[in-house]
Design an enzyme around this catalytic site. Structure first.
Site, PDB file in Angstrom:
ATOM      1  N   ASP A 151       0.809  -1.224   0.000  1.00 45.97           N
ATOM      2  CA  ASP A 151       0.000   0.000   0.000  1.00 45.97           C
ATOM      3  C   ASP A 151       0.840   1.271   0.000  1.00 45.97           C
ATOM      4  OD1 ASP A 151      -2.496  -1.144  -0.099  1.00 45.97           O
ATOM      5  OD2 ASP A 151      -2.728  -1.246   2.072  1.00 45.97           O
ATOM      6  N   ARG A 152       1.894   1.316   0.820  1.00 49.29           N
ATOM      7  CA  ARG A 152       2.614   2.563   1.046  1.00 49.29           C
ATOM      8  C   ARG A 152       4.080   2.391   0.667  1.00 49.29           C
ATOM      9  NH1 ARG A 152      -0.538   1.390   5.148  1.00 49.29           N
ATOM     10  NH2 ARG A 152       1.137   0.757   6.552  1.00 49.29           N
ATOM     11  N   GLU A 278     -11.402   6.360   5.035  1.00 53.76           N
ATOM     12  CA  GLU A 278     -11.682   6.371   3.591  1.00 53.76           C
ATOM     13  C   GLU A 278     -13.107   6.830   3.288  1.00 53.76           C
ATOM     14  OE1 GLU A 278      -8.528   2.833   2.427  1.00 53.76           O
ATOM     15  OE2 GLU A 278     -10.637   2.306   2.733  1.00 53.76           O
ATOM     16  N   ARG A 293     -15.795   4.004   6.068  1.00 55.71           N
ATOM     17  CA  ARG A 293     -15.439   2.613   6.362  1.00 55.71           C
ATOM     18  C   ARG A 293     -15.120   2.486   7.850  1.00 55.71           C
ATOM     19  NH1 ARG A 293     -10.143  -0.317   3.539  1.00 55.71           N
ATOM     20  NH2 ARG A 293      -9.838  -2.008   5.052  1.00 55.71           N
ATOM     21  N   TYR A 402     -12.646  -1.338  -3.992  1.00 58.87           N
ATOM     22  CA  TYR A 402     -13.112  -0.090  -3.414  1.00 58.87           C
ATOM     23  C   TYR A 402     -14.234   0.490  -4.287  1.00 58.87           C
ATOM     24  CZ  TYR A 402      -9.282   0.508  -0.007  1.00 58.87           C
ATOM     25  OH  TYR A 402      -8.430   0.383   1.055  1.00 58.87           O
TER      26      TYR A 402
END
EC number: 3.2.1.18
Length: 469
Positions: A151-152, A278, A293, A402
């Site tokens: 993710d990062r 989010e 979320r 998503y």
């Protein structure tokens, strides 16, 4: 003819040919000069092009993939007049959802130069809609796509391209270095928010029309993060929500008000036992509504609604039609968190209409598969699980991911209301499929008060790719 005569004859012919060539070159120069003079003379008369629009369109083929590099409208003698997006209208009445865009980026990426990306979202100005996305600094079917399930990373950037186009290096615009992001347009310029840096000290960089205007430092030093969908602009001010703290417990949540990229006000929510991540936000009659979320403990989604002074209300969607994933089977709802099967989650959205609510959700209760829209006419305030309409978007057998909301303002559509829209990310690759990469394509729909279709619009890429074998 003797040797000397032959030499003289050949020399004479060469001389004549050279003179003719020289005269031709001089003629070309004269013609070019005359042509330039004519064009220059025409430019000195602006009335010829007054109030006209000239469209330049450049196209090219790259690796057998058709890419529209630019399609720029240039108004002769005029600039685009900036406006302020009011955001004061109510949501348009709708009866269903019409498909708006599909980029097919994974399918195209098997052969063309397409970014590895995730967390796409859409935002519209009064002139255009753009797809924003977080790249991994890599292309599909290339060795740098290996390990992009992470993710990062310092390689992730926020970029954007025209809606419906597959995101490539040839049609995309750099926005910010970011592994979490948001963006929105106030009618005068684009605001982008890009978060990057270490988990224990990340920074959000705010840009307005591409220029850094402000920053927000992580205040809890526990993975500062934001919406992964568009922020909201009303009457020249833009609003967002950020989270800092645990993903599986009580965290800290702040609302921010910005003008031309500068923070002018922020508050921390007093929300014990709530979990906001989010958030998908939209304007409605001059207020901001966010549906978020809960990654901590709820099968239903939390919401926060606030005015332009950041005075807020909080709650959970009461409906027994649960919107998160993973989640419980539909049943008895709660206007607080529904704690059964509530751990973890996925970004999503809903649209409130009075006591009713349109709920977007995966079809599967345990994995990110399928997608559907459900109309619960009393689901914002009542806890039963009955609903009156369902529209299929993605079949249960196909991957989703998503999802989030965006809107089209009256200044874009010419309508007297704000049109609700949503996008769905179609994740492919790791961790569920045998590839070295993780990426996604996207589809979007907008609300209409006319005929619509239930179907499945899946990603459709045939995996694995060459790089995966």
């Amino acid at each position: 003819m003797n040797t000397n005569q032959r030499i003289i004859t050949i020399g004479t012919i060469c001389l004549i040919v050279g003179i003719i060539s020289l005269l031709l070159q001089i003629g070309n120069i004269i013609l070019l000069w005359m042509s330039h003079s004519i064009q220059t003379g025409e430019k000195s008369h602006p009335k010829v092009c007054n109030q006209s629009v000239i469209t330049y369109e450049n196209n090219t083929w790259v690796n057998q993939t058709y890419v529209n590099i630019s399609n720029t409208n240039i108004a002769a003698g005029q600039g685009v007049t900036p406006i302020i997006l009011a955001g004061n209208s109510s949501l348009c009445p709708i009866s269903g959802w019409a498909i708006y865009s599909k980029d097919n980026s994974i399918r195209i990426g098997s052969k063309g130069d397409i970014f590895v990306m995730r967390e796409p979202f859409i935002s519209c100005s009064h002139l255009e809609c753009r797809t924003f996305f977080l790249t991994q600094g890599a292309l599909l079917n290339d060795r740098h796509s290996n390990g992009t399930v992470k993710d990062r990373s310092p390689y992730r950037t926020l970029m954007s391209c025209p809606i419906g186009e597959a995101p490539s290096p040839y049609n995309s615009r750099f926005e910010s270095v970011a592994w979490s992001a948001s963006a929105c347009h106030d009618g005068m310029g684009w605001l982008t928010i890009g978060i990057s840096g270490p988990d224990n000290g990340a920074v959000a960089v705010l840009k307005y029309n591409g220029i850094i205007t402000d920053t927000i430092k992580s205040w809890r030093n526990k993975i500062l993060r934001t919406q992964e969908s568009e922020c909201v602009c009303i009457n020249g001010s833009c609003f967002t929500i950020m989270t800092d703290g645990p993903s599986n417990g009580q965290a800290s949540y702040k609302l921010f008000k910005m003008e031309k990229g500068k923070i002018i006000k922020s508050i921390e929510l007093d929300a014990p036992n709530y979990h906001y991540e989010e958030c998908s936000c939209y304007p409605d009659t001059g207020k901001v509504v966010c549906v978020c979320r809960d990654n901590w403990h709820a099968s239903n989604r939390p919401w926060v609604s606030f005015d332009q002074n950041l005075d807020y209300q909080i709650g959970y969607i009461c409906s027994g039609v649960f919107g998160d994933n993973p989640r419980s089977n539909d049943g008895k709802g709660n206007c607080g968190p529904v704690l059964s099967n509530g751990a973890n989650g996925v970004k999503g959205f809903s649209f409130r209409y009075g006591n009713g609510v349109w709920i977007g959700r995966t079809k599967s209760i345990s994995s990110r598969r399928g997608f559907e829209m459900i109309w619960d006419p009393n689901g914002w305030t009542e806890t039963d699980s009955s609903f009156s309409m369902k529209q299929d978007i993605i079949a249960l057998t196909d991957w989703s991911g998503y999802s989030g909301s965006f809107v089209q303002h009256p200044e874009l559509t010419g309508m007297n209301c704000i049109r609700p829209c949503f996008w769905v990310e179609l994740i492919r690759g790791q961790p569920k499929e045998s590839t070295i990469w993780t990426s996604g394509s996207s589809i979007s729909f907008c609300g209409v008060n006319s005929g619509t279709a239930s179907w499945s619009w899946p990603d459709g890429a045939d995996l694995p790719f060459t790089i995966d074998k």
